[in-house]
Design an enzyme around this catalytic site. Structure first.
Site, short mmCIF file in Angstrom:
data_model
loop_
_atom_site.label_atom_id
_atom_site.label_comp_id
_atom_site.label_asym_id
_atom_site.label_seq_id
_atom_site.Cartn_x
_atom_site.Cartn_y
_atom_site.Cartn_z
N PRO A 153 0.72 -0.95 0.20
CA PRO A 153 -0.28 0.11 0.25
C PRO A 153 0.97 1.76 -0.46
O PRO A 153 1.86 0.97 0.66
CB PRO A 153 -0.92 0.11 1.33
CG PRO A 153 -0.35 -1.74 2.50
CD PRO A 153 0.38 -1.87 1.30
N GLU A 154 0.52 2.11 -0.77
CA GLU A 154 1.01 3.90 -1.02
C GLU A 154 1.05 4.52 0.35
O GLU A 154 -0.66 4.16 0.62
CB GLU A 154 1.17 4.59 -2.45
CG GLU A 154 1.88 2.94 -2.91
CD GLU A 154 2.07 3.28 -4.56
OE1 GLU A 154 2.82 4.43 -4.76
OE2 GLU A 154 2.62 2.95 -5.64
N LYS A 168 4.15 5.62 5.38
CA LYS A 168 3.34 4.40 4.84
C LYS A 168 3.38 3.44 6.75
O LYS A 168 2.80 2.66 7.05
CB LYS A 168 4.18 2.85 4.64
CG LYS A 168 4.11 3.83 2.77
CD LYS A 168 5.25 3.06 1.67
CE LYS A 168 5.43 3.12 0.84
NZ LYS A 168 6.59 2.14 0.19
N ARG A 217 12.83 -3.06 -7.31
CA ARG A 217 10.85 -3.32 -7.67
C ARG A 217 10.97 -2.85 -8.85
O ARG A 217 11.98 -1.88 -9.56
CB ARG A 217 10.47 -2.29 -6.80
CG ARG A 217 10.12 -2.28 -5.31
CD ARG A 217 9.45 -3.15 -5.12
NE ARG A 217 8.06 -3.60 -5.11
CZ ARG A 217 7.02 -2.45 -4.85
NH1 ARG A 217 7.76 -1.97 -3.72
NH2 ARG A 217 5.84 -2.64 -5.05
#
Ligand code: ZN
Length: 294
Positions: free
Chosen positions: A2-3, A52, A254
Site C-alpha cells: 500500500p502507498e 506508510k 522493484r
C-alpha cells in the site's frame, strides 16, 4: 505494498469508525497478546498516518505502531465483527465497529520518545499539510543516486511506493535513472506538488488515477481500467502520449516502468547511462535540466 494514500485513507476511515471509543483489543492469532493487553479497554484518541506508517494513540502513554509492509491487510466494518479470517494479529472492537489486522511488517506498542525518534528518521510526507518539502529537495539535489530510487526512499520522502514513483517520474518527464543532483530545484518542487495533488486524490477516492483526460483513448465518462496509469504495469504497451512502447527494469528491488521518449535520459550515450547506474557520479555533467540559475 500500500502507498501513502491508502494509509492516510485507512487512518481517516478507521477513526470515523472507532475514534473516541473504548476499544477491546486482543490477538486471535496469539502473536500480539501482550501488546493487545496494554491497550485493551482504553479509549482511542487519534490515528495518525506518516508515509506508510500508522500511529494509534490510546489514552495513557501508549502508541500502537503499524506498518503493513508487503502482505499486511486491514479488514474493517461497523457493528459486531465476523470471525477473523486467517492469522489475525490484532482485533479491535468498539461500540461503532471493528478492525482486523493481519500480516503486518510491524505491529508494536511504543512510547512517545520512541515515536519521536522514529518520525525524525522519515522524510516529509506530501499528504501531511504541515510538512514542507525543503529537506527532501535538498537530499535529492545533493545525491548521485537515481531519482527513481530516491523517490521510493522513505527517509527522503514519505509515502511514495512503486506506482506513484513510476507515474510521478513520467508526469515530470524525468528519466528515473537521472541522478538527483542533475535535477533543478524547480523540477523537484514540481514533483513534490504533483505528488501532493495525486496522493490527495488517491486518499479521497481510494484508487490511483494519474492520466489526464486528454491522454486517455476514451476521455469522456468513467476512467477505464487500462487508462488510469501512464506507465505502471504497461510494459510493451504504447505510451498514451507518444506511442513509444513502455520499458521496464528492476530498480530499488522493484519493477520500474517508463517511456524512453517522454522521459529522455540526461546523457547522450546509453552506454554512459549503464555505467552511471553502477557508480556514483563524482561530478555532475552539464545536461538538460541542470540548474544554471543558482
Ligand atoms: Zn511517451
Amino acid at each position: 505494498m500500500p502507498e501513502g494514500h491508502t494509509i492516510h485513507r485507512a487512518a481517516r476511515l478507521q477513526f470515523e469508525l472507532l475514534g473516541g471509543q473504548a476499544i477491546a483489543a486482543d490477538s486471535p492469532q496469539g502473536r500480539f497478546m501482550e501488546g493487545a493487553e496494554r491497550i485493551d479497554g482504553r479509549r482511542l484518541t487519534a490515528i495518525e498516518a506518516y508515509g506508510k506508517h500508522l500511529f494509534y494513540a490510546f489514552e495513557g502513554p501508549h502508541w500502537l505502531h503499524v506498518h503493513l509492509g508487503l502482505f499486511g491487510k486491514f479488514r474493517i466494518g461497523s457493528g459486531r465483527a465476523p470471525a477473523p479470517r486467517g492469522a489475525c494479529r490484532l482485533r479491535l472492537q468498539g461500540p461503532g465497529g471493528w478492525i482486523h489486522l493481519s500480516g503486518p511488517t510491524a505491529c508494536e506498542i511504543i512510547g512517545a520518545a520512541e515515536r519521536r525518534r522514529f518520525l525524525a528518521r522519515i522524510g516529509p510526507d506530501p499528504l501531511r499539510p504541515g510538512d514542507r518539502p525543503a529537506r527532501a529537495i535538498t537530499r535529492i539535489m545533493r545525491s548521485g543516486t537515481a531519482f527513481g530510487v530516491l523517490l521510493m526512499d522513505q527517509s527522503v520522502i514519505s509515502g511514495i511506493g512503486n506506482v506513484y514513483r513510476a507515474e510521478l517520474a513520467f508526469r515530470a518527464g524525468i528519466a528515473p535513472v537521472t541522478p538527483g543532483r542533475l535535477l533543478t530545484r524547480a523540477a523537484v518542487l514540481a514533483v513534490w506538488r504533483d505528488a501532493r495533488m495525486l496522493l490527495r486524490d488517491g486518499e479521497r477516492t481510494g484508487r490511483i488515477v494519474t492520466t489526464h483526460p486528454a491522454d486517455r483513448p476514451h476521455p469522456a465518462g468513467t476512467v477505464r481500467a487500462g487508462e488510469r496509469l501512464y506507465v505502471y504495469h504497461r510494459t510493451g504497451k504504447p505510451c498514451l502520449r507518444c506511442g513509444t512502447p513502455i520499458e521496464t527494469e528492476i530498480m530499488a528491488a522493484r519493477k520500474l516502468y517508463w517511456c524512453p521518449h517522454c522521459q529522455p535520459e540526461p546523457m547522450p550515450s546509453s552506454a554512459k547511462i549503464a555505467g552511471m547506474r553502477e557508480r556514483r557520479l563524482k561530478k555532475p555533467r552539464v545536461a538538460a535540466g541542470q540548474d544554471t540559475a543558482s
